[in-house]
Design a protein around this motif. Sequence first.
Motif, PDB file in Angstrom:
ATOM      1  N   VAL A 243       0.847  -1.202   0.000  1.00  0.00           N
ATOM      2  CA  VAL A 243       0.000   0.000   0.000  1.00  0.00           C
ATOM      3  C   VAL A 243       0.881   1.250   0.000  1.00  0.00           C
ATOM      4  O   VAL A 243       0.624   2.207  -0.740  1.00  0.00           O
ATOM      5  N   LEU A 246       2.231   1.654  -3.519  1.00  0.00           N
ATOM      6  CA  LEU A 246       1.267   2.192  -4.477  1.00  0.00           C
ATOM      7  C   LEU A 246       0.964   3.673  -4.216  1.00  0.00           C
ATOM      8  O   LEU A 246       0.751   4.441  -5.158  1.00  0.00           O
ATOM      9  N   HIS A 247       0.931   4.062  -2.950  1.00  0.00           N
ATOM     10  CA  HIS A 247       0.806   5.498  -2.661  1.00  0.00           C
ATOM     11  C   HIS A 247       1.964   6.267  -3.294  1.00  0.00           C
ATOM     12  O   HIS A 247       1.760   7.325  -3.917  1.00  0.00           O
ATOM     13  N   ARG A 250       1.616   6.398  -7.112  1.00  0.00           N
ATOM     14  CA  ARG A 250       0.570   7.329  -7.540  1.00  0.00           C
ATOM     15  C   ARG A 250       1.071   8.771  -7.485  1.00  0.00           C
ATOM     16  O   ARG A 250       0.755   9.576  -8.363  1.00  0.00           O
ATOM     17  N   GLU A 251       1.895   9.083  -6.490  1.00  0.00           N
ATOM     18  CA  GLU A 251       2.455  10.425  -6.388  1.00  0.00           C
ATOM     19  C   GLU A 251       3.520  10.678  -7.453  1.00  0.00           C
ATOM     20  O   GLU A 251       3.695  11.810  -7.913  1.00  0.00           O
ATOM     21  N   PRO A 257      -3.437   6.578 -14.282  1.00  0.00           N
ATOM     22  CA  PRO A 257      -4.002   5.522 -13.443  1.00  0.00           C
ATOM     23  C   PRO A 257      -2.957   4.442 -13.152  1.00  0.00           C
ATOM     24  O   PRO A 257      -2.041   4.215 -13.942  1.00  0.00           O
ATOM     25  N   LEU A 258      -3.094   3.793 -12.013  1.00  0.00           N
ATOM     26  CA  LEU A 258      -2.289   2.612 -11.711  1.00  0.00           C
ATOM     27  C   LEU A 258      -3.022   1.408 -12.293  1.00  0.00           C
ATOM     28  O   LEU A 258      -4.143   1.094 -11.881  1.00  0.00           O
ATOM     29  N   ASP A 281      -7.390  -1.744   1.570  1.00  0.00           N
ATOM     30  CA  ASP A 281      -6.802  -0.527   1.005  1.00  0.00           C
ATOM     31  C   ASP A 281      -6.451  -0.688  -0.470  1.00  0.00           C
ATOM     32  O   ASP A 281      -6.467   0.295  -1.224  1.00  0.00           O
ATOM     33  N   LEU A 282      -6.134  -1.903  -0.906  1.00  0.00           N
ATOM     34  CA  LEU A 282      -5.836  -2.108  -2.324  1.00  0.00           C
ATOM     35  C   LEU A 282      -7.046  -1.769  -3.200  1.00  0.00           C
ATOM     36  O   LEU A 282      -6.882  -1.369  -4.356  1.00  0.00           O
ATOM     37  N   GLY A 284      -8.742   0.739  -3.148  1.00  0.00           N
ATOM     38  CA  GLY A 284      -8.826   2.158  -3.408  1.00  0.00           C
ATOM     39  C   GLY A 284      -7.916   2.675  -4.503  1.00  0.00           C
ATOM     40  O   GLY A 284      -7.898   3.879  -4.767  1.00  0.00           O
ATOM     41  N   PHE A 285      -7.161   1.789  -5.157  1.00  0.00           N
ATOM     42  CA  PHE A 285      -6.205   2.247  -6.165  1.00  0.00           C
ATOM     43  C   PHE A 285      -6.699   2.066  -7.603  1.00  0.00           C
ATOM     44  O   PHE A 285      -6.003   2.451  -8.547  1.00  0.00           O
ATOM     45  N   LEU A 287      -6.950  -0.601  -9.452  1.00  0.00           N
ATOM     46  CA  LEU A 287      -6.118  -1.525 -10.221  1.00  0.00           C
ATOM     47  C   LEU A 287      -6.971  -2.434 -11.102  1.00  0.00           C
ATOM     48  O   LEU A 287      -8.053  -2.862 -10.716  1.00  0.00           O
TER      49      LEU A 287
END
Length: 324
Positions: A243, A246-247, A250-251, A257-258, A281-282, A284-285, A287
């Motif tokens: 997580v 991936l944060h 994303r930044e 998009p991821l 939490d995954l 929310g990305f 994917l």
Amino acid sequence: MQLTQADRLDILVLVDNVTDSLSSTPGFVTREWPLIRKRSGMKLLAGACLCCANHGLSLVITAHGPQGSRTVLFDGGPVDYAVPRNGERLGVDFAAIDAVVLSHGHWDHAGGLPAAFDLMGKAGRRDVPLHLHPGMFHQRGSKQPDGGVLPMDLVPRPEAWAAMGAKPVVTDQPTTCADGLVYVSGEIPRRTAYERGLPYQVKQEADGSWTPDTLLMDERFVAVDIKDKGVVVFTACSHAGVVNVLHSARECFPGRPLYAVMGGLHLSGENEASIPATVADLAGFGLTHIIPAHCTGWRAVGALERAFGEPMVAPAAVGKLFAL
């Protein structure tokens, strides 16, 4: 950092903890046995024709871009023999490797790289860039229940890699390789409360004492941006926490998009307690694909499949080819 976008991406699993050529797979995945038949002309199904599994990870990442194909070797697995054995059967062209990335300073990712550089040298490739973090060369170990420490195999220093035919690139800053098609991250910020690294890892100080080394700040991820799809993130072990990885990704790529994450998610052993929070939490990305490998652990793979199903979750195994 701006990346040259790839038109498509092929990922070959050269080394992984498991072998599995029987389970059904989504259409973008080719299993080991059909791939060996295609690439090596296997005419008899026998153990000598197949790949071997080892505790570690090595991915051959080929990005097809506007100037042609570029290939990066992401880690080398734990031992020398697995790289030539699996590489020969899977038809890996070691002369085509443009760069190598060692994700972090652990033996199960570095141990097979000397054999890979030997194969590159025999194929006429010298001075291949090898991306290293300056914090991966100290002596590490694992604290044992009796209070003792089991040392880990050392990662060779830059001068030793250079003698093997590598061109060491030692930095903790983000960079690119393979003509700008592949991103190599800097250090990964730690944000979540539940991703706590490797609980029992220690490192040896100059006076011989052992001190906690749980966070593994030398760990980095790799990424490729696929046109009309998004960013594919490769995380070898996720000691930083997938997580957190991936944060960070994303930044690094705002506005993109991821698309997928692939690699070891290290949700086994002591980290099994963080499976529910990680799976939640995954989601929310956004994917499209999650491709767990290496140290993810069967409990986490099962939890991911139950939460997201196929083809979003497509576990890796030795000899699988993923075409994105």
